[in-house]
Design a protein around this motif. Structure first.
Motif, PDB file in Angstrom:
ATOM      1  N   MET A 118      -9.707  -1.246  -8.444  1.00 16.08           N
ATOM      2  CA  MET A 118     -10.174  -2.085  -7.338  1.00 16.08           C
ATOM      3  C   MET A 118      -9.007  -2.837  -6.693  1.00 16.08           C
ATOM      4  N   ALA A 119      -8.114  -3.396  -7.511  1.00 10.12           N
ATOM      5  CA  ALA A 119      -6.942  -4.098  -6.977  1.00 10.12           C
ATOM      6  C   ALA A 119      -5.953  -3.119  -6.355  1.00 10.12           C
ATOM      7  N   ARG A 120      -5.725  -1.993  -7.023  1.00  7.14           N
ATOM      8  CA  ARG A 120      -4.745  -1.032  -6.514  1.00  7.14           C
ATOM      9  C   ARG A 120      -5.209  -0.404  -5.200  1.00  7.14           C
ATOM     10  N   ALA A 121      -6.526  -0.299  -4.992  1.00  8.82           N
ATOM     11  CA  ALA A 121      -7.027   0.194  -3.707  1.00  8.82           C
ATOM     12  C   ALA A 121      -6.677  -0.758  -2.577  1.00  8.82           C
ATOM     13  N   SER A 122      -6.443  -2.036  -2.907  1.00 12.77           N
ATOM     14  CA  SER A 122      -6.047  -3.031  -1.904  1.00 12.77           C
ATOM     15  C   SER A 122      -4.536  -3.179  -1.812  1.00 12.77           C
ATOM     16  N   GLY A 123      -3.800  -2.299  -2.479  1.00  9.15           N
ATOM     17  CA  GLY A 123      -2.344  -2.307  -2.395  1.00  9.15           C
ATOM     18  C   GLY A 123      -1.642  -3.140  -3.438  1.00  9.15           C
ATOM     19  N   VAL A 124      -2.369  -3.674  -4.418  1.00 12.50           N
ATOM     20  CA  VAL A 124      -1.764  -4.504  -5.464  1.00 12.50           C
ATOM     21  C   VAL A 124      -1.154  -3.587  -6.528  1.00 12.50           C
ATOM     22  N   ASN A 125       0.150  -3.596  -6.626  1.00 14.87           N
ATOM     23  CA  ASN A 125       0.869  -2.704  -7.548  1.00 14.87           C
ATOM     24  C   ASN A 125       0.895  -3.335  -8.938  1.00 14.87           C
ATOM     25  N   TYR A 126      -0.225  -3.201  -9.646  1.00 15.38           N
ATOM     26  CA  TYR A 126      -0.384  -3.860 -10.945  1.00 15.38           C
ATOM     27  C   TYR A 126      -1.099  -2.914 -11.894  1.00 15.38           C
ATOM     28  N   ASP A 127      -0.351  -2.376 -12.835  1.00 14.73           N
ATOM     29  CA  ASP A 127      -0.899  -1.483 -13.852  1.00 14.73           C
ATOM     30  C   ASP A 127      -0.246  -1.863 -15.172  1.00 14.73           C
ATOM     31  N   ILE A 128      -1.036  -2.304 -16.126  1.00 11.84           N
ATOM     32  CA  ILE A 128      -0.498  -2.835 -17.385  1.00 11.84           C
ATOM     33  C   ILE A 128       0.236  -1.760 -18.171  1.00 11.84           C
ATOM     34  N   ARG A 129      -0.126  -0.494 -17.972  1.00 10.75           N
ATOM     35  CA  ARG A 129       0.607   0.575 -18.646  1.00 10.75           C
ATOM     36  C   ARG A 129       2.067   0.568 -18.219  1.00 10.75           C
ATOM     37  N   LYS A 130       2.339   0.221 -16.958  1.00  8.37           N
ATOM     38  CA  LYS A 130       3.712   0.119 -16.455  1.00  8.37           C
ATOM     39  C   LYS A 130       4.336  -1.233 -16.792  1.00  8.37           C
ATOM     40  N   ILE A 131       3.567  -2.304 -16.626  1.00  9.64           N
ATOM     41  CA  ILE A 131       4.109  -3.657 -16.780  1.00  9.64           C
ATOM     42  C   ILE A 131       4.447  -3.962 -18.236  1.00  9.64           C
ATOM     43  N   ASP A 132       3.503  -3.689 -19.155  1.00 14.39           N
ATOM     44  CA  ASP A 132       3.732  -3.970 -20.572  1.00 14.39           C
ATOM     45  C   ASP A 132       4.358  -2.795 -21.309  1.00 14.39           C
ATOM     46  N   GLY A 133       4.096  -1.584 -20.843  1.00 11.24           N
ATOM     47  CA  GLY A 133       4.592  -0.404 -21.547  1.00 11.24           C
ATOM     48  C   GLY A 133       4.103  -0.334 -22.980  1.00 11.24           C
ATOM     49  N   TYR A 134       2.865  -0.792 -23.208  1.00 12.93           N
ATOM     50  CA  TYR A 134       2.342  -0.839 -24.574  1.00 12.93           C
ATOM     51  C   TYR A 134       2.199   0.576 -25.147  1.00 12.93           C
ATOM     52  N   SER A 135       2.083   0.627 -26.469  1.00 11.49           N
ATOM     53  CA  SER A 135       2.009   1.904 -27.179  1.00 11.49           C
ATOM     54  C   SER A 135       3.214   2.763 -26.778  1.00 11.49           C
ATOM     55  N   ILE A 136       2.992   3.965 -26.221  1.00 10.25           N
ATOM     56  CA  ILE A 136       4.110   4.827 -25.826  1.00 10.25           C
ATOM     57  C   ILE A 136       4.165   5.020 -24.311  1.00 10.25           C
ATOM     58  N   TYR A 169      -5.636  -7.873   0.339  1.00  7.69           N
ATOM     59  CA  TYR A 169      -4.616  -7.989  -0.709  1.00  7.69           C
ATOM     60  C   TYR A 169      -4.577  -9.403  -1.276  1.00  7.69           C
ATOM     61  N   ASP A 170      -4.544 -10.419  -0.403  1.00 12.51           N
ATOM     62  CA  ASP A 170      -4.413 -11.807  -0.858  1.00 12.51           C
ATOM     63  C   ASP A 170      -5.602 -12.243  -1.706  1.00 12.51           C
ATOM     64  N   LEU A 171      -6.799 -11.829  -1.309  1.00  3.65           N
ATOM     65  CA  LEU A 171      -7.984 -12.196  -2.089  1.00  3.65           C
ATOM     66  C   LEU A 171      -7.972 -11.483  -3.438  1.00  3.65           C
ATOM     67  N   ALA A 172      -7.550 -10.232  -3.458  1.00  2.00           N
ATOM     68  CA  ALA A 172      -7.477  -9.490  -4.723  1.00  2.00           C
ATOM     69  C   ALA A 172      -6.564 -10.197  -5.711  1.00  2.00           C
ATOM     70  N   VAL A 173      -5.432 -10.702  -5.228  1.00  2.00           N
ATOM     71  CA  VAL A 173      -4.473 -11.390  -6.099  1.00  2.00           C
ATOM     72  C   VAL A 173      -5.025 -12.746  -6.537  1.00  2.00           C
ATOM     73  N   SER A 174      -5.538 -13.540  -5.595  1.00  2.00           N
ATOM     74  CA  SER A 174      -5.993 -14.895  -5.926  1.00  2.00           C
ATOM     75  C   SER A 174      -7.232 -14.884  -6.812  1.00  2.00           C
ATOM     76  N   ALA A 175      -8.049 -13.832  -6.731  1.00  2.00           N
ATOM     77  CA  ALA A 175      -9.261 -13.739  -7.557  1.00  2.00           C
ATOM     78  C   ALA A 175      -9.014 -13.022  -8.879  1.00  2.00           C
ATOM     79  N   SER A 176      -7.753 -12.667  -9.163  1.00  2.00           N
ATOM     80  CA  SER A 176      -7.379 -11.996 -10.420  1.00  2.00           C
ATOM     81  C   SER A 176      -8.054 -10.644 -10.591  1.00  2.00           C
ATOM     82  N   ILE A 177      -8.275  -9.937  -9.481  1.00  2.00           N
ATOM     83  CA  ILE A 177      -8.864  -8.605  -9.549  1.00  2.00           C
ATOM     84  C   ILE A 177      -7.815  -7.645 -10.106  1.00  2.00           C
ATOM     85  N   THR A 178      -8.247  -6.723 -10.958  1.00  3.38           N
ATOM     86  CA  THR A 178      -7.326  -5.763 -11.563  1.00  3.38           C
ATOM     87  C   THR A 178      -7.928  -4.366 -11.508  1.00  3.38           C
ATOM     88  N   GLY A 179      -7.157  -3.405 -11.995  1.00  2.00           N
ATOM     89  CA  GLY A 179      -7.641  -2.035 -12.089  1.00  2.00           C
ATOM     90  C   GLY A 179      -7.649  -1.305 -10.758  1.00  2.00           C
TER      91      GLY A 179
END
Length: 379
Positions: A226-244, A214-224
């Motif tokens: 690959m990051a979520r498989a390591s438990g990083v709760n980061y999805d731009i569709r949720k965070i930005d809520g862009y479009s609809i 988890y810590d390496l995924a965050v510090s290396a700016s891994i997304t998508g």
């Protein structure tokens, strides 16, 4: 006088995998140092496919760069179009009609299905499986690519989005076919998982292999995924809520271990969420225009489009992670600065960390589980 023999270190072997090798997912080289078959060092070497995307875009009209984005992650041109369109619309403060917003999300989630089902098929090939999984995957992929071809004129290089909307509307017949694909996809996923998820060989080869903490995924700016498989709760569709996306209900699946198996499972689960999103959007899609009337004229005269001076960063949750476009306008028809934040390139930076201590055969599936496309790495 006899010279003393020169002693060489015979315990360490240096091997090059690539640049032309089926396991490298493109023109890419891994310089690997081995002790026996155990990896002690791995350096990814890229640049064989460099096409100067950013410099070319700084000498093109804004709209002229739209088809160039298709060639980044060439599996996912609709998502590439989406990210770039959002950046320009943010820069120029352009509104997008409701129907176009819905169709954009439909195309983005169909693209996610295309990407995830394909990468799982390729991963099974990397594992040494027969062609059966990838043939199942490509059977479903073909149905979606037929839709892209009908609405955009191309299966992979779609060039479909426009600033303020879309190039063309979806006819009712195409919407009906999309609904049919979406209705049948859960059955396909059940069939696919029945073959794979509890398969003894897949579990043995993928579990506890290539763990990304988890810590390496965050510090290396891994997304998508690959990051979520390591438990990083980061999805731009949720965070930005862009479009609809802020109006839609869906879950962000997370892994616990961060190994190859979790990266496989996250993609399966994300496809199920994409189906849920598509069901909602197809049910609620409104009628109306598909492009902002103020922007329609610029499709025919793109050099007349001159955003005001300023800068903007637009990003989307592309199938491989955060795809972002940074634009700086000086008020002319060309961007003064154009930069791409490409998830394949960023996610590749931890390859050595994931491979050290594993065998050569494991490095192949670890690379496959990262899911890179060299058009995006060497942009």
């Amino acid at each position: 006088m006899i010279d003393e023999p020169v002693l060489h270190d015979t315990d360490t072997l240096e091997v090059n995998l690539g640049p032309q090798h089926p396991s490298t997912h493109g023109v890419f080289r891994m310089n690997v140092k081995l002790e026996g078959e155990t990896i002690v060092s791995l350096k990814p070497i890229m640049g064989y496919l460099h096409r100067n995307h950013e410099q070319i875009a700084e000498n093109m009209s804004y709209l002229g760069s739209m088809p160039y984005t298709d060639r980044l992650d060439y599996f996912n041109s609709m998502s590439n179009n989406f990210g770039y369109a959002l950046a320009v619309e943010k820069l120029a403060n352009i509104e997008v009609p409701e129907r176009a917003q819905y169709i954009r999300v439909i195309m983005a989630e169909l693209t996610r299905l295309v990407n995830h089902v394909s990468v799982i098929g390729f991963l099974l090939n990397d594992l040494g499986a027969f062609f059966t999984p990838i043939l199942y995957a490509f059977r479903e992929r073909e149905k979606i690519l037929d839709i892209f071809e009908e609405i955009a004129g191309s299966r992979m290089m779609c060039n479909y989005l426009r600033f303020g909307g879309l190039k063309l509307d979806l006819p009712p017949s195409v919407l009906d076919r999309i609904k049919k694909i979406v209705q049948g996809f859960p059955k396909f996923l059940d069939e696919f998982e029945g073959l794979l998820t509890k398969n003894e060989i897949l579990c043995m080869r993928c579990q506890n292999v290539g763990i990304l903490p988890y810590d390496l995924a965050v510090s290396a700016s891994i997304t998508g995924p690959m990051a979520r498989a390591s438990g990083v709760n980061y999805d731009i569709r949720k965070i930005d809520g862009y479009s609809i996306y802020n109006r839609l209900k869906f879950r962000v699946p997370l892994g616990k271990v961060g190994d190859v198996y979790d990266r496989y499972m996250i993609r399966i689960l994300e496809m199920r969420q994409s189906v849920w999103i598509l069901e909602q959007v197809l049910k609620e899609i409104p009628e109306g225009p598909i492009i902002n009337p103020k922007m329609a004229a610029f499709a025919k005269a793109p050099r007349n489009f001159k955003p005001p001076k300023g800068e903007a960063y637009g990003r989307v949750e592309a199938p491989k992670g955060e795809l972002g476009f940074y634009l700086v306008s000086d008020g002319t028809p060309q961007p003064w600065r154009y930069h791409v934040r490409a998830p394949s390139f960023i996610n590749l930076t931890v390859l050595e960390d994931l491979c050290i201590g594993h065998k050569v055969a494991d490095a192949i599936i670890i690379l496959g589980s990262i899911d890179i496309v060299l058009g995006e790495v060497d942009h």
